[in-house]
Enzyme design. Sequence first.
Site, PDB file in Angstrom:
ATOM      1  NE  ARG A  15      -2.302  -1.313   3.527  1.00  0.00           N
ATOM      2  CZ  ARG A  15      -2.707  -0.998   4.741  1.00  0.00           C
ATOM      3  NH1 ARG A  15      -3.802  -0.283   4.906  1.00  0.00           N
ATOM      4  NH2 ARG A  15      -2.046  -1.399   5.805  1.00  0.00           N
ATOM      5  CE  LYS A  18      -4.101   3.271   4.180  1.00  0.00           C
ATOM      6  NZ  LYS A  18      -5.439   3.844   4.100  1.00  0.00           N
ATOM      7  CB  ILE A 432     -23.090   5.010  10.667  1.00  0.00           C
ATOM      8  CG1 ILE A 432     -23.889   6.162  10.058  1.00  0.00           C
ATOM      9  CG2 ILE A 432     -23.325   3.761   9.844  1.00  0.00           C
ATOM     10  CD1 ILE A 432     -25.398   6.026  10.152  1.00  0.00           C
ATOM     11  N   GLY A 433     -21.819   4.057  13.776  1.00  0.00           N
ATOM     12  CA  GLY A 433     -21.161   2.993  14.533  1.00  0.00           C
ATOM     13  C   GLY A 433     -19.721   3.261  14.897  1.00  0.00           C
ATOM     14  CB  SER A 434     -16.607   3.076  13.102  1.00  0.00           C
ATOM     15  OG  SER A 434     -16.859   3.778  11.920  1.00  0.00           O
ATOM     16  CB  CYS A 517      -6.689  -0.748   1.006  1.00  0.00           C
ATOM     17  SG  CYS A 517      -5.740   0.193  -0.173  1.00  0.00           S
ATOM     18  CG  HIS A 696     -17.211   8.980   1.923  1.00  0.00           C
ATOM     19  ND1 HIS A 696     -18.572   9.127   2.026  1.00  0.00           N
ATOM     20  CD2 HIS A 696     -16.959   7.662   2.012  1.00  0.00           C
ATOM     21  CE1 HIS A 696     -19.120   7.933   2.153  1.00  0.00           C
ATOM     22  NE2 HIS A 696     -18.165   7.025   2.145  1.00  0.00           N
TER      23      HIS A 696
HETATM   24  N1  GLN Z   1     -21.014   0.344  11.375  1.00  0.00           N
HETATM   25  C1  GLN Z   1     -20.013   0.561  10.373  1.00  0.00           C
HETATM   26  C2  GLN Z   1     -19.192   1.789  10.739  1.00  0.00           C
HETATM   27  O1  GLN Z   1     -19.740   2.674  11.322  1.00  0.00           O
HETATM   28  C3  GLN Z   1     -20.629   0.778   9.027  1.00  0.00           C
HETATM   29  C4  GLN Z   1     -19.584   1.040   7.990  1.00  0.00           C
HETATM   30  C5  GLN Z   1     -20.098   1.085   6.593  1.00  0.00           C
HETATM   31  O2  GLN Z   1     -21.258   1.245   6.351  1.00  0.00           O
HETATM   32  N2  GLN Z   1     -19.249   0.972   5.638  1.00  0.00           N
HETATM   33  O3  GLN Z   1     -18.035   1.873  10.423  1.00  0.00           O
HETATM   34 ZN    ZN Z   2     -21.876   3.129   5.253  1.00  0.00          ZN
END
Ligand code: GLN
Ligand code: ZN
Length: 757
Positions: A15, A18, A432-434, A517, A696
């Site tokens: 990588r 990257k 969304i989680g992370s 990646c 992003h």
């Molecule tokens: N729960 C995951 C996160 O929050 C979802 C990631 C994703 O949708 N690519 O990272």
């Molecule tokens: Zn997502």
Amino acid sequence: MQTSVIGFPRIGTLRELKFASEKYFKKEIEADELLQIAKELRKTHWQTQKEAGIDYISSNDFSFYDMVLDTAVLLGIIPRRYRELNLSEMDTYYAMARGYQGTSGDVKALAMKKWFNTNYHYIVPEIEDDTVVKLTGNKLWNEYTEAKSLGVETKPVVIGAYTMLKLCRYTGKKSAADYLDAIINAYAELIEKCEEYEITWLQFDEPALVQDMEQKDVELFHKIYETILPCAKQCHILLQTYFGDVRNIYADLIKMPFAGIGLDFIEGKETFALIEKHGFPQDKLLFAGLVNGKNIWKNHYEKTLEKIGALRGKGIQVVLSTSCSLLHVPYTLAHEGKLSQEYLSYFAFAEEKLIELKELSVLVDRKDYTSETAYQSNQKLFCTNRNCDNVEVKNRLSHVTENDYVRLPERSVRQNLQKKTLGLPAFPTTTIGSFPQTKDVKANRSAFRKGEISEQEYVDFNKKKIAECITWQEEIGLDVLVHGEYERNDMVEYFGEALGGFLFTEKAWVQSYGTRCVKPPIIWGDVYRQKPITVEWSAYAQSLTSKIMKGMLTGPVTILNWSFPREDISIKESISQIALAIRDEVLDLEANGIKIIQIDEAALREKLPLRKTDWFKEYLDFAIPAFRLTHSGVKPETQIHTHMCYSEFTDIIPAIDDMDADVITFEASRSDLQILDSLRMHSFETEVGPGVYDIHSPRVPSVEEIVNALNIMLTKIDKDKLWVNPDCGLKTRAMPETDASLRNMVEAASVIRNRFC
Ligand code: GLN
Ligand code: ZN
């Protein structure tokens, strides 16, 4: 027999691209250094292929971010807002790819979409009414010359005009038809320039030909190529297709003056039959994509040689090729020190596929190839039992009944009940989680993996991070909290490592977008859950707060789609096995006090067949029930969420509703909001959280911007069904921008609440 490679991975064996790019983004290195590293990488990639004995090696398959964006730049398709930043050529390019926020201005990135049926994402070029499409870039010729000076004659590759026209977004009043002449002229000029450089082969990638084509599409293709092909004199044009067969246009293609046509024999279910039916002209080369460019299993020589034999038997001149670019497989097996030789002997990554191409090309020219060692050792591999079956898994699956796919009571009843029991405010906020995988998080994982710290130390550190992020979320004022996923490297690899039946690699990275990646696990055998996976983390997190903690799982379809699948059993069977394993985890989370469980199906759309006629019978008919199987056993009060990246499901909305989740969050900030109209039109029942800002990009959205987004959403979505959240997980972001963005998001939600409640 000659061999060809459609494209080679460009990120580097470890990588390198990257890391260099990221350093450049952080201003730790100058553009010159990045350019130098890129040059070294290209050199290695060309030489590796040359040493392997490949005859047709691509150039211009290298990209700093994405090949569609490269092609857009080549054609001068750069929206005004990026040009007006007045940045260097390179920074304008990155501004389109990643957004820009700095002294020169503030613009979002261009939209990103999945590249056909892969997990690679391309940047969607935008054509504005005043865009002047004309050949401007030089990358193609620079890289060709660079290879040539290294003693490697290459075939430059570029996305073809037809596919480009299909992929561009037209943001003004004009449409594709208005740019057709300009595009055709640009491509004609491109060919002429290749003539000047005395390029002998030029590859036009036209994957859009494997999608359903209407008569007008076929006519469009004719119009383009009938105009540009006569520009080719000495330069041979290779029309390269992949990801399926070209059934709507095959009969036409073979009559057109291409010097070579590249067809996919792996995913192209009808490719062989098309040749049988219509023949293949003897004066053209058939670039036969028989070595799978997408999966990592070794090629079965016996079968491939039979196919080549059959093609040659028809008098066809065959060049043996990969089925698509090798971009979609990891670089090399050489860095895999942990997997046993026995396992490794079944796999071929990009470098090993070069060997396969060469071996096959030699074997096919031998009189009796069955006595050759290369053939025999391959044969042995396919004749021995791979030891991958698990009787219990097969038994359990055979006892699943129709009822196991149905959650009761029906969703509207559950939603009312959940409103009462969960006690959430209107427009609940969540993520969304992370959370950002900061340096310390990665260092902790890496130290644990290397055995430098004990498991207890590893767990303690993560618990500390969880505790910190809960305090932080409470302080920001989010309603539904998450534990941050610090223990996860990647949402699929994490589960792959915990489930029985998977193998995981050390360095088998595959580019997903730009510098991102992923390291897909390999489904080796029947899949089952050995023991609870996430329960301890989630239960611990819940114990620290009185707010609701959302459990976080990856769904079966995504686990399969982001893994390298088996080739000896059906996708349906694999998905169902994984669904049962996730079901066990869902029920354990519930039993341990988790009231909301999110089952991510980030990649649900990905393997949707490219042709509509195949959508249901070859995918949705089992993928959607598999999702239901994961959650049908929970209590009515337990709220099931799902999350999908990209809102590109406008055309399968009823199927998404049929997943029977209570809430779905999805990416909306980078795409048009047409999806919301469609949800309304289909009386979508699931509650929705269309992402209110783009994760992003490092850019921080203002409160006003989010309020505006929410106001637009509220014109299409019932107010008691709307959630407020970013559009994806935050792991790739840094803390400062995440903190600022989430605070703005929570404030925006409260502005909206004040207005509506
Ligand atoms: N729960 C995951 C996160 O929050 C979802 C990631 C994703 O949708 N690519 O990272
Ligand atoms: Zn997502």
